[in-house]
Structure formats: C-alpha cells, structure tokens
Design a protein around this motif. Structure first.
Motif, mmCIF file in Angstrom:
data_model
loop_
_atom_site.group_PDB
_atom_site.id
_atom_site.type_symbol
_atom_site.label_atom_id
_atom_site.label_comp_id
_atom_site.label_asym_id
_atom_site.label_seq_id
_atom_site.Cartn_x
_atom_site.Cartn_y
_atom_site.Cartn_z
ATOM 1 N N ASP A 84 0.964 -1.314 0.013
ATOM 2 C CA ASP A 84 0.044 0.005 -0.040
ATOM 3 C C ASP A 84 1.037 1.423 -0.190
ATOM 4 O OD1 ASP A 84 -2.065 -1.631 0.042
ATOM 5 O OD2 ASP A 84 -2.086 -1.667 2.447
ATOM 6 N N PHE A 85 0.311 2.171 -0.274
ATOM 7 C CA PHE A 85 0.806 3.498 -0.183
ATOM 8 C C PHE A 85 0.316 4.615 0.799
ATOM 9 C CE2 PHE A 85 1.964 1.970 -4.372
ATOM 10 C CZ PHE A 85 3.270 2.104 -4.306
ATOM 11 N N LEU A 86 0.804 5.529 1.417
ATOM 12 C CA LEU A 86 0.462 6.453 2.120
ATOM 13 C C LEU A 86 1.205 7.962 1.633
ATOM 14 C CD1 LEU A 86 -1.608 7.237 4.416
ATOM 15 C CD2 LEU A 86 0.288 7.215 5.934
ATOM 16 N N HIS A 87 0.180 8.856 1.136
ATOM 17 C CA HIS A 87 0.702 10.177 0.746
ATOM 18 C C HIS A 87 0.647 11.270 1.797
ATOM 19 C CE1 HIS A 87 0.658 8.644 -3.490
ATOM 20 N NE2 HIS A 87 -0.418 7.703 -2.892
ATOM 21 N N VAL A 88 1.682 11.712 2.057
ATOM 22 C CA VAL A 88 1.680 12.909 3.235
ATOM 23 C C VAL A 88 2.105 14.060 2.888
ATOM 24 C CG1 VAL A 88 2.814 13.279 5.354
ATOM 25 C CG2 VAL A 88 2.411 10.938 5.031
ATOM 26 N N SER A 89 1.411 15.178 2.740
ATOM 27 C CA SER A 89 1.614 16.234 2.569
ATOM 28 C C SER A 89 1.537 17.465 3.422
ATOM 29 C CB SER A 89 0.603 16.819 1.525
ATOM 30 O OG SER A 89 0.686 15.965 0.380
ATOM 31 N N ILE A 90 2.343 18.486 3.363
ATOM 32 C CA ILE A 90 2.538 19.687 4.376
ATOM 33 C C ILE A 90 2.600 21.043 3.373
ATOM 34 C CG2 ILE A 90 3.465 21.044 6.375
ATOM 35 C CD1 ILE A 90 4.677 18.222 7.233
ATOM 36 N N THR A 91 1.673 21.896 3.537
ATOM 37 C CA THR A 91 1.782 23.070 2.463
ATOM 38 C C THR A 91 2.326 24.224 3.565
ATOM 39 O OG1 THR A 91 -0.257 23.684 3.014
ATOM 40 C CG2 THR A 91 -0.020 22.220 1.099
ATOM 41 N N GLU A 92 2.881 25.279 2.925
ATOM 42 C CA GLU A 92 3.277 26.356 3.670
ATOM 43 C C GLU A 92 4.175 26.179 4.675
ATOM 44 O OE1 GLU A 92 -0.122 28.588 4.703
ATOM 45 O OE2 GLU A 92 -1.230 28.276 2.814
ATOM 46 N N LEU A 93 5.164 25.487 4.497
ATOM 47 C CA LEU A 93 6.308 24.732 5.370
ATOM 48 C C LEU A 93 6.903 25.959 6.232
ATOM 49 C CD1 LEU A 93 8.216 22.494 2.929
ATOM 50 C CD2 LEU A 93 6.807 21.873 4.939
ATOM 51 N N GLU A 94 6.735 25.549 7.575
ATOM 52 C CA GLU A 94 7.336 26.619 8.564
ATOM 53 C C GLU A 94 8.703 25.851 9.100
ATOM 54 O OE1 GLU A 94 4.205 27.218 11.144
ATOM 55 O OE2 GLU A 94 3.047 28.057 9.977
ATOM 56 N N LYS A 95 9.460 26.575 9.699
ATOM 57 C CA LYS A 95 10.747 26.071 10.549
ATOM 58 C C LYS A 95 10.292 25.050 11.744
ATOM 59 C CE LYS A 95 14.876 27.790 12.936
ATOM 60 N NZ LYS A 95 15.632 28.901 13.304
ATOM 61 N N LEU A 96 9.133 25.335 12.237
ATOM 62 C CA LEU A 96 8.701 24.449 13.233
ATOM 63 C C LEU A 96 8.370 23.057 12.609
ATOM 64 C CD1 LEU A 96 6.354 26.687 15.443
ATOM 65 C CD2 LEU A 96 8.727 25.989 16.001
ATOM 66 N N ASP A 97 7.882 22.768 11.348
ATOM 67 C CA ASP A 97 7.835 21.637 10.818
ATOM 68 C C ASP A 97 8.978 20.599 10.659
ATOM 69 O OD1 ASP A 97 5.238 22.035 10.066
ATOM 70 O OD2 ASP A 97 5.686 23.315 8.381
ATOM 71 N N SER A 98 10.115 21.139 10.809
ATOM 72 C CA SER A 98 11.511 20.527 10.922
ATOM 73 C C SER A 98 11.557 19.237 12.019
ATOM 74 C CB SER A 98 12.575 21.237 11.139
ATOM 75 O OG SER A 98 12.830 22.333 10.262
ATOM 76 N N GLY A 99 12.022 18.381 11.565
ATOM 77 C CA GLY A 99 12.269 17.235 12.684
ATOM 78 C C GLY A 99 11.635 15.802 12.188
#
Length: 99
Positions: A84-99
C-alpha cells in the motif's frame, strides 16, 4: 539593501515499524508530498511529528483521505498481493515543521 533569508526544513519520515524511509529538504513557505510504500493492516492512519503520542499527532483518521490545516494524508490500498501507499503532504512549510 534587502536581505532574503532562505530556511531549509528537514523531514525524517518513519513508518510505523520504526524504519526511516528518507530525509526530505524543502524551503520554508513551500510544500512537500512524500509517498511511502508499506504493508498495512488496520484502518487508522496517522501523521505525527516525532512519536505518535498526545500533541505530536497532526492528523488521525479512519478515512482514506483527510486534511487538517496545512497537513493532509491520502491512503492508497493496493490489495493483498501488493504494498500500500500513504501520501503525506504539508503546505506552507514553517521552521517548526522540521524534525
């Protein structure tokens, strides 16, 4: 003189079994989508930062597709003989998204 700062966000995607899939780098303000291939049993889907505990859970659903603010996931089931596949998306990336 204008100075423009470019920040890089690093993402370490780890599957439920603890295997790290890869590291992804994007600029702040941009977007990222990662497709993970795995064998999956059950109907709960998560997008977490670090461990999937308490405030680290960004999305939790039993649906095949959901969005919460800047975060979205889409599950692609391929049958018993295929991964199976899981597609993960994050828009408007912020510094806090790191990690």
């Amino acid at each position: 003189m204008k100075v423009c700062h470019i920040l890089i966000s690093l993402f370490f995607l780890t599957l439920q079994d603890g295997e790290t899939v890869g590291t992804y780098t994007r600029k702040e303000g941009g977007s990222i989508t990662v497709r993970c291939k795995f064998s999956y049993y059950g109907n709960r889907r998560f997008l977490c930062k670090e461990t999937c505990k308490r405030n680290n859970i960004l999305i939790e659903t039993t649906k095949d597709r959901t969005q919460r603010g800047r975060y979205s996931i889409r599950y692609e089931g391929r049958g018993k003989l295929s991964s199976d596949f899981l597609h993960v998306s994050i828009t408007e990336l912020e510094k806090l998204d790191s990690g």
